[in-house]
Design a protein around this motif. Structure first.
Motif, PDB file in Angstrom:
ATOM      1  N   PHE A 165       0.846  -1.192   0.000  1.00 30.60           N
ATOM      2  CA  PHE A 165       0.000   0.000   0.000  1.00 30.60           C
ATOM      3  C   PHE A 165       0.879   1.239   0.000  1.00 30.60           C
ATOM      4  CE2 PHE A 165       0.811  -0.571   4.510  1.00 30.60           C
ATOM      5  CZ  PHE A 165       0.833   0.710   5.051  1.00 30.60           C
ATOM      6  N   ARG A 166       0.267   2.345  -0.320  1.00 32.79           N
ATOM      7  CA  ARG A 166       1.002   3.602  -0.497  1.00 32.79           C
ATOM      8  C   ARG A 166       0.071   4.754  -0.146  1.00 32.79           C
ATOM      9  NH1 ARG A 166       2.312   6.498  -5.604  1.00 32.79           N
ATOM     10  NH2 ARG A 166       4.423   7.351  -5.492  1.00 32.79           N
ATOM     11  N   VAL A 167       0.584   5.725   0.578  1.00 33.63           N
ATOM     12  CA  VAL A 167      -0.207   6.880   1.003  1.00 33.63           C
ATOM     13  C   VAL A 167       0.328   8.137   0.320  1.00 33.63           C
ATOM     14  CG1 VAL A 167      -0.830   8.358   2.962  1.00 33.63           C
ATOM     15  CG2 VAL A 167      -0.804   5.871   3.228  1.00 33.63           C
ATOM     16  N   THR A 168      -0.578   8.950  -0.187  1.00 32.86           N
ATOM     17  CA  THR A 168      -0.224  10.261  -0.721  1.00 32.86           C
ATOM     18  C   THR A 168      -0.709  11.313   0.266  1.00 32.86           C
ATOM     19  OG1 THR A 168      -0.566   9.406  -2.949  1.00 32.86           O
ATOM     20  CG2 THR A 168      -0.380  11.797  -2.710  1.00 32.86           C
ATOM     21  N   ARG A 169       0.161  12.248   0.615  1.00 29.81           N
ATOM     22  CA  ARG A 169      -0.187  13.275   1.598  1.00 29.81           C
ATOM     23  C   ARG A 169      -0.216  14.669   0.971  1.00 29.81           C
ATOM     24  NH1 ARG A 169      -0.282  11.640   6.798  1.00 29.81           N
ATOM     25  NH2 ARG A 169       0.482   9.531   7.230  1.00 29.81           N
ATOM     26  N   ASN A 170      -0.901  15.557   1.638  1.00 29.58           N
ATOM     27  CA  ASN A 170      -0.947  16.955   1.222  1.00 29.58           C
ATOM     28  C   ASN A 170       0.464  17.522   1.275  1.00 29.58           C
ATOM     29  OD1 ASN A 170      -1.195  19.750   1.059  1.00 29.58           O
ATOM     30  ND2 ASN A 170      -3.071  19.832   2.264  1.00 29.58           N
ATOM     31  N   ALA A 171       0.968  17.961   0.131  1.00 26.98           N
ATOM     32  CA  ALA A 171       2.327  18.503   0.065  1.00 26.98           C
ATOM     33  C   ALA A 171       2.327  19.944  -0.409  1.00 26.98           C
ATOM     34  CB  ALA A 171       3.191  17.651  -0.862  1.00 26.98           C
ATOM     35  N   ASP A 172       1.163  20.586  -0.372  1.00 23.63           N
ATOM     36  CA  ASP A 172       1.078  21.976  -0.817  1.00 23.63           C
ATOM     37  C   ASP A 172       1.469  22.873   0.341  1.00 23.63           C
ATOM     38  OD1 ASP A 172       0.659  24.026  -2.570  1.00 23.63           O
ATOM     39  OD2 ASP A 172      -1.501  24.143  -2.233  1.00 23.63           O
ATOM     40  N   LEU A 173       2.532  23.644   0.149  1.00 26.65           N
ATOM     41  CA  LEU A 173       3.027  24.501   1.221  1.00 26.65           C
ATOM     42  C   LEU A 173       2.088  25.668   1.457  1.00 26.65           C
ATOM     43  CD1 LEU A 173       6.849  24.723   0.482  1.00 26.65           C
ATOM     44  CD2 LEU A 173       5.711  23.378   2.231  1.00 26.65           C
ATOM     45  N   ASP A 174       1.977  26.050   2.702  1.00 22.53           N
ATOM     46  CA  ASP A 174       1.165  27.202   3.080  1.00 22.53           C
ATOM     47  C   ASP A 174       2.015  28.095   3.965  1.00 22.53           C
ATOM     48  OD1 ASP A 174      -0.875  28.973   3.470  1.00 22.53           O
ATOM     49  OD2 ASP A 174      -1.914  27.779   4.976  1.00 22.53           O
ATOM     50  N   VAL A 175       2.928  28.846   3.327  1.00 20.17           N
ATOM     51  CA  VAL A 175       3.848  29.689   4.074  1.00 20.17           C
ATOM     52  C   VAL A 175       3.145  30.989   4.431  1.00 20.17           C
ATOM     53  CG1 VAL A 175       6.084  30.847   4.033  1.00 20.17           C
ATOM     54  CG2 VAL A 175       5.775  28.695   2.814  1.00 20.17           C
ATOM     55  N   GLU A 176       3.046  31.259   5.713  1.00 19.98           N
ATOM     56  CA  GLU A 176       2.471  32.517   6.170  1.00 19.98           C
ATOM     57  C   GLU A 176       3.572  33.564   6.161  1.00 19.98           C
ATOM     58  OE1 GLU A 176       0.535  32.060   9.880  1.00 19.98           O
ATOM     59  OE2 GLU A 176      -0.899  30.554   9.164  1.00 19.98           O
ATOM     60  N   GLU A 177       3.570  34.351   5.111  1.00 18.97           N
ATOM     61  CA  GLU A 177       4.649  35.317   4.935  1.00 18.97           C
ATOM     62  C   GLU A 177       4.407  36.551   5.786  1.00 18.97           C
ATOM     63  OE1 GLU A 177       5.839  35.949   0.851  1.00 18.97           O
ATOM     64  OE2 GLU A 177       4.709  34.176   0.265  1.00 18.97           O
ATOM     65  N   ASP A 178       5.446  36.941   6.462  1.00 21.33           N
ATOM     66  CA  ASP A 178       5.398  38.111   7.332  1.00 21.33           C
ATOM     67  C   ASP A 178       6.544  39.020   6.925  1.00 21.33           C
ATOM     68  OD1 ASP A 178       5.818  39.922   9.518  1.00 21.33           O
ATOM     69  OD2 ASP A 178       4.614  38.587  10.783  1.00 21.33           O
ATOM     70  N   ARG A 179       6.245  40.274   6.747  1.00 23.92           N
ATOM     71  CA  ARG A 179       7.287  41.201   6.309  1.00 23.92           C
ATOM     72  C   ARG A 179       8.428  41.303   7.317  1.00 23.92           C
ATOM     73  NH1 ARG A 179       5.547  44.264   1.942  1.00 23.92           N
ATOM     74  NH2 ARG A 179       3.333  44.077   1.489  1.00 23.92           N
ATOM     75  N   ASP A 180       8.182  40.933   8.553  1.00 22.35           N
ATOM     76  CA  ASP A 180       9.205  41.048   9.584  1.00 22.35           C
ATOM     77  C   ASP A 180       9.933  39.733   9.827  1.00 22.35           C
ATOM     78  OD1 ASP A 180       8.527  43.738  10.024  1.00 22.35           O
ATOM     79  OD2 ASP A 180       6.878  43.140  11.346  1.00 22.35           O
ATOM     80  N   GLU A 181       9.592  38.671   9.083  1.00 21.94           N
ATOM     81  CA  GLU A 181      10.207  37.371   9.302  1.00 21.94           C
ATOM     82  C   GLU A 181      11.038  36.984   8.097  1.00 21.94           C
ATOM     83  OE1 GLU A 181       8.975  32.839  10.671  1.00 21.94           O
ATOM     84  OE2 GLU A 181       7.518  34.094   9.648  1.00 21.94           O
ATOM     85  N   ASP A 182      12.143  36.316   8.345  1.00 20.79           N
ATOM     86  CA  ASP A 182      13.002  35.808   7.292  1.00 20.79           C
ATOM     87  C   ASP A 182      12.246  34.755   6.499  1.00 20.79           C
ATOM     88  OD1 ASP A 182      14.936  34.179   5.895  1.00 20.79           O
ATOM     89  OD2 ASP A 182      16.478  35.191   7.071  1.00 20.79           O
ATOM     90  N   LEU A 183      12.069  34.991   5.192  1.00 26.69           N
ATOM     91  CA  LEU A 183      11.300  34.072   4.359  1.00 26.69           C
ATOM     92  C   LEU A 183      11.958  32.705   4.296  1.00 26.69           C
ATOM     93  CD1 LEU A 183       8.961  33.512   2.440  1.00 26.69           C
ATOM     94  CD2 LEU A 183      10.317  34.491   0.591  1.00 26.69           C
ATOM     95  N   LEU A 184      13.282  32.683   4.253  1.00 28.47           N
ATOM     96  CA  LEU A 184      13.978  31.404   4.181  1.00 28.47           C
ATOM     97  C   LEU A 184      13.678  30.563   5.419  1.00 28.47           C
ATOM     98  CD1 LEU A 184      17.522  30.772   2.863  1.00 28.47           C
ATOM     99  CD2 LEU A 184      16.899  29.860   5.080  1.00 28.47           C
ATOM    100  N   GLN A 185      13.713  31.174   6.599  1.00 28.12           N
ATOM    101  CA  GLN A 185      13.428  30.422   7.818  1.00 28.12           C
ATOM    102  C   GLN A 185      11.978  29.956   7.851  1.00 28.12           C
ATOM    103  OE1 GLN A 185      14.551  32.976  11.055  1.00 28.12           O
ATOM    104  NE2 GLN A 185      16.752  32.687  10.732  1.00 28.12           N
TER     105      GLN A 185
END
Length: 734
Positions: free
Chosen positions: A272-292
């Motif tokens: 058997f094999r499972v497929t999972r939700n792999a769509d990223l949902d990055v909450e972008e904040d102007r004050d946060e490092d996007l890479l982190q």
């Protein structure tokens, strides 16, 4: 200094080769902030049922990929390759598109699709259609491709098919290479059900205690760090390499389950094999490092909720019930597959050295403008004589675009290089060139799009490598993906500064440039250079560019620019002038552009569309779209270029944008108006794709894709568009 009027003029010797300065593109907003579009009111003269469902249209596209695997005129290993591509495509579709629909359904969002379906209704139709395709996919492999491979000496066997000698050697391999990395995980009150990672292959094992007769469940993960297909020594006489035999590693593990559960009776086992939700949902904040923020979200991706459970058709009901319960999977999300799971393994078979079972080797040619004996000609000298249109993979990427960046990095007269990177290869000569340029003291800016789906980790690695070398790295804009394909080189030439640019339809990736059909323009046109410089200032700083002369830039500008030009074609037709629209792209979904094309058709403007993938437009419908024709071309190379031709205006545009909401509203995209001196090449390309004798699929008013030309509908030979493109490039080189 005004970026247009105060730029130094082109040398006098270019005046005969270049057209008059291009008129300004209507002013547009810069991609300095995410858009906030409001849906346009539906035109009252267009029917409500004028759109096709985008998800079902995508499944139709993957069915066309599957048809290539069914096509017995294709070389045998090419058919196996298309089976692998189909499987990979379907995995990503579930990880992203189906996952998004399930999230909207589970959160109670009842926003309907353009064709009026709720998320739940779409999921039901996707489930039915994808199950049918999965069964067809499996049958093509089992009933056609696998037997034909066996006839040609490429056999995929099961344990029961092996001789005792082969089994003995494979058992040695198992204990030396596989057994040490296996971890059987029991499920009982003391052992909770284990986490099942996305796309991993697993064995559901039932064992019985011979004394108490108690049955227990266990899961064995098929390790991904051993080959999925294990080579088996052939026991048939013949020359070396005449026969290649493989055994699926899950079969090898299954044959030795007794070694993992000593003292127990193995009563059944199922893959058997499972497929999972792999769509990223990055909450972008102007004050946060996007890479982190992205790294944090990538760590969460592997724990996304299940969206699909694939099982073999031999799985028992009680094992399936246990998996459904423990994985919290809805029965509608189960896909029953005849035979083996995950046929992406066929890439391994395709890699076997059997050239007679593949397409003939293809070696791209150097574009005639850059060919000069054994010594590479200066790209800059060539571009000072006029623009160059390159058509990959027929024109070599390495001796055109890659050479452009490499020569810029090594040229002491080059002062600066600015480059967008969306996807690139694992061993990237483009990145190496940018590093060399920075180490040589040039000003180098790389806009690395960290959010390029499934390439996020690679792009994070590139970004850090570039930063260490002194490259100014920009991670993109808040709320937008930077998808445009642009390069800018600033060079000191005597007392003046000259800009050289590349604008293309494909990524700066030398590997995919040999597989994807794409276009690019290399130019030293000062007006294009000024536009691209303004674009980079918007991408890297706080500039809000309000006017481009040769570009359409999304968000805001591409949709508006295309719709305006469609309306202009309507005006040309009504005034009795020549008019026509020809588009080539990967997908067309955006309702505003589609409605504009419907209005053009109603006005009598002929519209020809070549779309590789999704098409939400209905062609050939009386009173709505009888002047619209849609076709799709698939083949050896992935048709990836975007061309937009407006016949009345005599304008050709190429670039990175498809006609989709994400491209027009949530990405930075660029379309370039192509120098008229180059448009004959684009006309020939479109004319070849649209030729009635070209092999393709045609979309009918009943929303059904049909192979074309139909049998006996043409008197001469059927044309292959990609073969014709190869021939045209060969003739041009001669």
């Amino acid at each position: 200094m005004d970026p247009v009027t105060d730029l130094p003029s082109a040398p006098a010797r270019l005046s005969a080769r270049r057209p008059a300065p291009r008129p300004a593109v209507p002013p547009q907003s810069a991609p300095a902030a995410p858009p906030a579009p409001t849906p346009a009111e539906a035109p009252t003269d267009l029917p409500d049922d004028r759109y096709l469902n985008r998800e079902l249209s995508w499944l139709d596209f993957n069915a066309r990929v599957l048809a290539l695997a069914e096509d017995t005129s294709q070389p045998l290993l090419e058919r196996a390759k298309f089976l692998a591509i189909f499987a990979s495509n379907l995995d990503e579709f579930f990880m992203v598109r189906v996952a998004g629909l399930k999230r909207r359904d589970e959160t109670g969002l009842t926003v309907r699709s353009a064709d009026g379906l709720t998320p739940r209704e779409q999921l039901a139709r996707i489930s039915e259609r994808s199950q049918a395709l999965a069964e067809r996919h499996a049958r093509v492999f089992q009933d056609s491709v696998q037997p034909e491979l066996a006839e040609r000496g490429l056999r995929i066997l099961h344990w029961d098919d092996l001789t005792q000698g082969q089994r003995d050697k494979l058992s040695e391999y198992f204990f030396e290479q596989v057994f040490p990395v296996l971890t059987p995980l029991a499920v009982d009150p003391a052992h909770p059900f284990p986490y099942i990672s996305g796309l991993s292959l697993n064995l559901a094992v039932t064992v019985r205690d011979p004394h108490s007769h108690t049955e227990r469940f266990a899961r064995v993960k098929v390790p991904n760090n051993v080959p999925r297909l294990v080579p088996v020594e052939s026991d048939r006489d013949g020359p070396p390499g005449a026969e290649v035999v493989f055994l699926p590693v899950e079969d090898l593990i299954a044959a030795h389950l007794g070694e993992l559960f000593t003292g127990m009776e193995v009563t059944e086992h199922h893959a058997f094999r499972v497929t999972r939700n792999a769509d990223l949902d990055v909450e972008e904040d102007r004050d946060e490092d996007l890479l982190q923020a992205l790294e944090r979200e990538l760590a969460r991706r592997r724990f996304g909720p299940p969206v699909r459970l694939e099982i073999t058709d031999s799985m028992s009901e009680h094992v399936l019930e246990l998996l459904l319960r423990e994985l919290d999977v809805d029965p509608h999300d189960v896909m029953v597959v005849p035979g083996m799971l995950d046929l992406t393994m066929l890439w391994r078979v395709y890699g076997v050295d059997r050239p007679e079972l593949k397409d003939p080797p293809f070696v791209p040619d150097t574009h005639p403008a850059f060919a000069e004996g054994e010594t590479p000609r200066s790209v800059f000298a060539t571009l000072r004589q006029g623009d160059v249109l390159v058509h990959h993979p027929y024109d070599s990427f390495s001796t055109s675009v890659q050479r452009f960046i490499e020569q810029a990095a090594a040229d002491p007269q080059v002062l600066a290089i600015k480059q967008t990177l969306y996807r690139t290869s694992g061993d990237s000569p483009i990145v190496d060139a940018l590093v060399s340029a920075a180490e040589a003291g040039k000003q180098v800016v790389a806009l690395v799009e960290l959010k390029a789906r499934f390439d996020e980790k690679a792009n994070i690695r590139w970004a850090r490598e570039l930063e260490k070398a002194g490259v100014h790295v920009v991670y993109g804009l808040i709320g937008l993906k930077t998808h445009c394909k642009t390069s800018l080189v600033v060079r000191q030439e005597g007392s003046r500064i000259r800009r050289y640019c590349h604008v293309g339809t494909g990524n700066y990736n030398p590997k995919t440039a040999r597989l994807y059909e794409d276009l690019g323009v290399l130019t030293s046109d000062p007006v294009v250079g000024a536009d691209v410089a303004d674009l980079f200032n918007s991408l890297t700083g706080y500039a809000r560019q309000s006017r481009y002369r040769t570009l359409l830039v999304a968000p805001y500008g591409v949709r508006r620019g295309l719709v305006q030009r469609i309306e202009d074609e309507i005006a040309h037709h009504r005034a009795g002038r020549r008019a026509g629209i020809r588009f080539k792209m990967n997908s067309i979904v955006d309702e505003q552009v589609i409605d504009a094309l419907y209005r053009a058709s109603q006005a009598g403007v002929p519209v020809e569309i070549v779309v590789r993938g999704i098409c939400a437009l209905t062609p050939g419908r009386p009173g709505l779209s009888e002047n619209i024709h849609v076709r799709s071309i698939l083949g050896r190379f992935l048709e990836h270029s975007r061309i937009y031709h407006f016949e009345g205006a005599d304008e050709y545009w190429i670039g990175s944008a498809d006609i989709m909401h994400r491209n027009l509203d949530r990405r930075v995209e660029v379309l370039l108006r192509v120098n008229p001196a180059l448009t004959d090449q684009l006309d020939a390309l479109l004319s070849s794709a649209l030729d009635p004798t070209t092999r393709c699929w045609v979309l009918g008013p009943d929303s059904v894709w049909s192979p074309s030309p139909a049998p006996d509908s043409v008197t001469g030979p059927v044309r292959d568009h990609q073969t014709e493109s190869t021939r045209r490039r060969t003739v041009a080189a001669e």
